[in-house]
Design a protein around this motif. Structure first.
Motif, mmCIF file in Angstrom:
data_model
loop_
_atom_site.group_PDB
_atom_site.id
_atom_site.type_symbol
_atom_site.label_atom_id
_atom_site.label_comp_id
_atom_site.label_asym_id
_atom_site.label_seq_id
_atom_site.Cartn_x
_atom_site.Cartn_y
_atom_site.Cartn_z
ATOM 1 N N CYS A 53 68.232 32.763 38.747
ATOM 2 C CA CYS A 53 68.109 34.192 39.288
ATOM 3 C C CYS A 53 67.092 34.936 38.368
ATOM 4 O O CYS A 53 67.024 36.177 38.166
ATOM 5 N N GLY A 54 66.164 34.077 37.946
ATOM 6 C CA GLY A 54 65.008 34.804 37.135
ATOM 7 C C GLY A 54 65.135 35.441 35.758
ATOM 8 O O GLY A 54 64.597 36.180 35.192
ATOM 9 N N CYS A 55 66.262 34.751 34.914
ATOM 10 C CA CYS A 55 66.323 35.154 33.719
ATOM 11 C C CYS A 55 65.342 34.864 32.882
ATOM 12 O O CYS A 55 64.700 33.753 32.876
ATOM 13 N N GLU A 56 65.091 35.632 31.880
ATOM 14 C CA GLU A 56 63.922 35.736 30.762
ATOM 15 C C GLU A 56 64.090 35.234 29.349
ATOM 16 O O GLU A 56 63.285 35.148 28.840
ATOM 17 N N ALA A 57 65.444 34.842 29.124
ATOM 18 C CA ALA A 57 65.864 34.314 27.954
ATOM 19 C C ALA A 57 65.047 32.883 27.283
ATOM 20 O O ALA A 57 65.088 32.181 28.227
ATOM 21 N N GLU A 58 64.403 33.012 26.233
ATOM 22 C CA GLU A 58 63.773 31.692 25.791
ATOM 23 C C GLU A 58 63.409 31.846 24.428
ATOM 24 O O GLU A 58 63.659 32.688 23.758
ATOM 25 N N LEU A 59 63.083 30.805 23.942
ATOM 26 C CA LEU A 59 62.719 30.100 22.537
ATOM 27 C C LEU A 59 61.652 29.450 22.580
ATOM 28 O O LEU A 59 61.343 28.413 23.334
ATOM 29 N N GLU A 60 60.273 30.086 22.156
ATOM 30 C CA GLU A 60 59.252 29.276 22.245
ATOM 31 C C GLU A 60 58.684 28.989 20.717
ATOM 32 O O GLU A 60 58.924 29.711 19.893
ATOM 33 N N ILE A 61 58.521 27.611 20.278
ATOM 34 C CA ILE A 61 58.062 27.187 19.086
ATOM 35 C C ILE A 61 56.866 26.737 19.103
ATOM 36 O O ILE A 61 56.250 26.135 20.108
ATOM 37 N N GLU A 62 56.242 26.756 17.894
ATOM 38 C CA GLU A 62 54.646 26.224 17.811
ATOM 39 C C GLU A 62 54.514 25.435 16.270
ATOM 40 O O GLU A 62 55.229 25.763 15.548
ATOM 41 N N ARG A 63 53.876 24.461 16.351
ATOM 42 C CA ARG A 63 53.895 23.419 15.256
ATOM 43 C C ARG A 63 52.724 24.043 14.257
ATOM 44 O O ARG A 63 51.809 24.276 14.890
ATOM 45 N N ASN A 64 53.013 24.021 13.425
ATOM 46 C CA ASN A 64 52.137 24.368 12.001
ATOM 47 C C ASN A 64 51.339 23.207 11.854
ATOM 48 O O ASN A 64 51.912 22.101 11.358
ATOM 49 N N ALA A 65 49.995 23.132 11.951
ATOM 50 C CA ALA A 65 49.073 22.131 11.783
ATOM 51 C C ALA A 65 49.117 21.590 10.397
ATOM 52 O O ALA A 65 49.090 20.599 10.237
ATOM 53 N N ASP A 66 49.337 22.526 9.360
ATOM 54 C CA ASP A 66 48.993 22.062 7.995
ATOM 55 C C ASP A 66 50.271 21.464 7.706
ATOM 56 O O ASP A 66 50.303 20.340 6.932
ATOM 57 N N THR A 67 51.276 22.024 7.898
ATOM 58 C CA THR A 67 52.625 21.449 7.356
ATOM 59 C C THR A 67 53.441 20.700 8.218
ATOM 60 O O THR A 67 54.227 19.737 7.848
ATOM 61 N N GLY A 68 53.247 20.648 9.518
ATOM 62 C CA GLY A 68 54.012 19.775 10.615
ATOM 63 C C GLY A 68 55.146 20.292 10.919
ATOM 64 O O GLY A 68 55.721 19.579 11.881
ATOM 65 N N GLN A 69 55.724 21.583 10.354
ATOM 66 C CA GLN A 69 56.892 22.248 10.786
ATOM 67 C C GLN A 69 56.799 23.228 11.989
ATOM 68 O O GLN A 69 55.404 23.260 12.187
ATOM 69 N N TRP A 70 57.799 23.239 12.635
ATOM 70 C CA TRP A 70 57.574 24.190 13.893
ATOM 71 C C TRP A 70 58.485 25.429 13.341
ATOM 72 O O TRP A 70 59.393 25.688 12.818
ATOM 73 N N PHE A 71 57.782 26.484 13.936
ATOM 74 C CA PHE A 71 58.083 27.811 13.602
ATOM 75 C C PHE A 71 58.367 28.805 15.009
ATOM 76 O O PHE A 71 57.895 28.353 16.049
#
Length: 162
Positions: A90-108
């Motif tokens: 139904c076009g819901c816009e709820a989301e979580l987008e994560i990106e990887r920090n290249a230096d630490t390898g962790q995701w934020f």
């Protein structure tokens, strides 16, 4: 105007999600899925962005399972052999987008949207949502034992026939 002002609880939830750091994509998915279970919606894995020319994932998006719409071509087909499935998106816009920090390898958390345009499921309905359908260890062992017994029965029949 007052309806647009987030509650203190809403602000706390937002800060809880946005400030979280994850060790892997799967950790982020499990965390968001447990949050979705608490709120009453189902999650699916959506877009992935790779580092140019490699297969290294640098960004990942998880969204509400009701995000998007069914393509028009599925409505216009006249020679359908089966009854079409029920509409669930139904076009819901709820989301979580994560990106990887290249230096630490962790995701934020890169982007977090928590606005749904559909009713959320009640706690007794969660087991029917796709991302929350999981078998616990007891169910898995029962299922594995039943499959093993069926396989043994099949083996004994074949050996007696020979």
């Amino acid at each position: 105007m007052e309806g647009n002002i987030p509650s203190a609880e809403g602000k706390e939830e937002y800060c809880m999600m946005v400030t979280h750091i994850f060790g892997s994509q799967e950790d982020a998915y499990e965390y968001y899925n447990s949050y979705a279970s608490w709120k009453g919606f189902s999650v699916r894995k959506a877009d992935v962005k790779y580092m140019g020319g490699t297969n290294i994932v640098v960004r990942r998006r998880f969204c509400c399972s009701k995000e998007g719409y069914r393509l028009r071509k599925y409505f216009e087909t006249s020679d359908q052999k089966r009854e079409p499935r029920a509409l669930t998106q139904c076009g819901c816009e709820a989301e979580l987008e994560i990106e990887r920090n290249a230096d630490t390898g962790q995701w934020f958390v890169w982007n977090f949207v928590d606005s749904h345009n559909h009713p959320l499921a009640k706690s007794d309905e969660l087991c029917f949502l796709r991302s929350h359908r999981r078998m616990n260890d007891g169910q898995t062992s029962k299922n594995g034992a039943a499959e093993g017994e069926a396989a043994e029965a099949g083996d004994s029949q074949t050996s007696s026939e020979i």
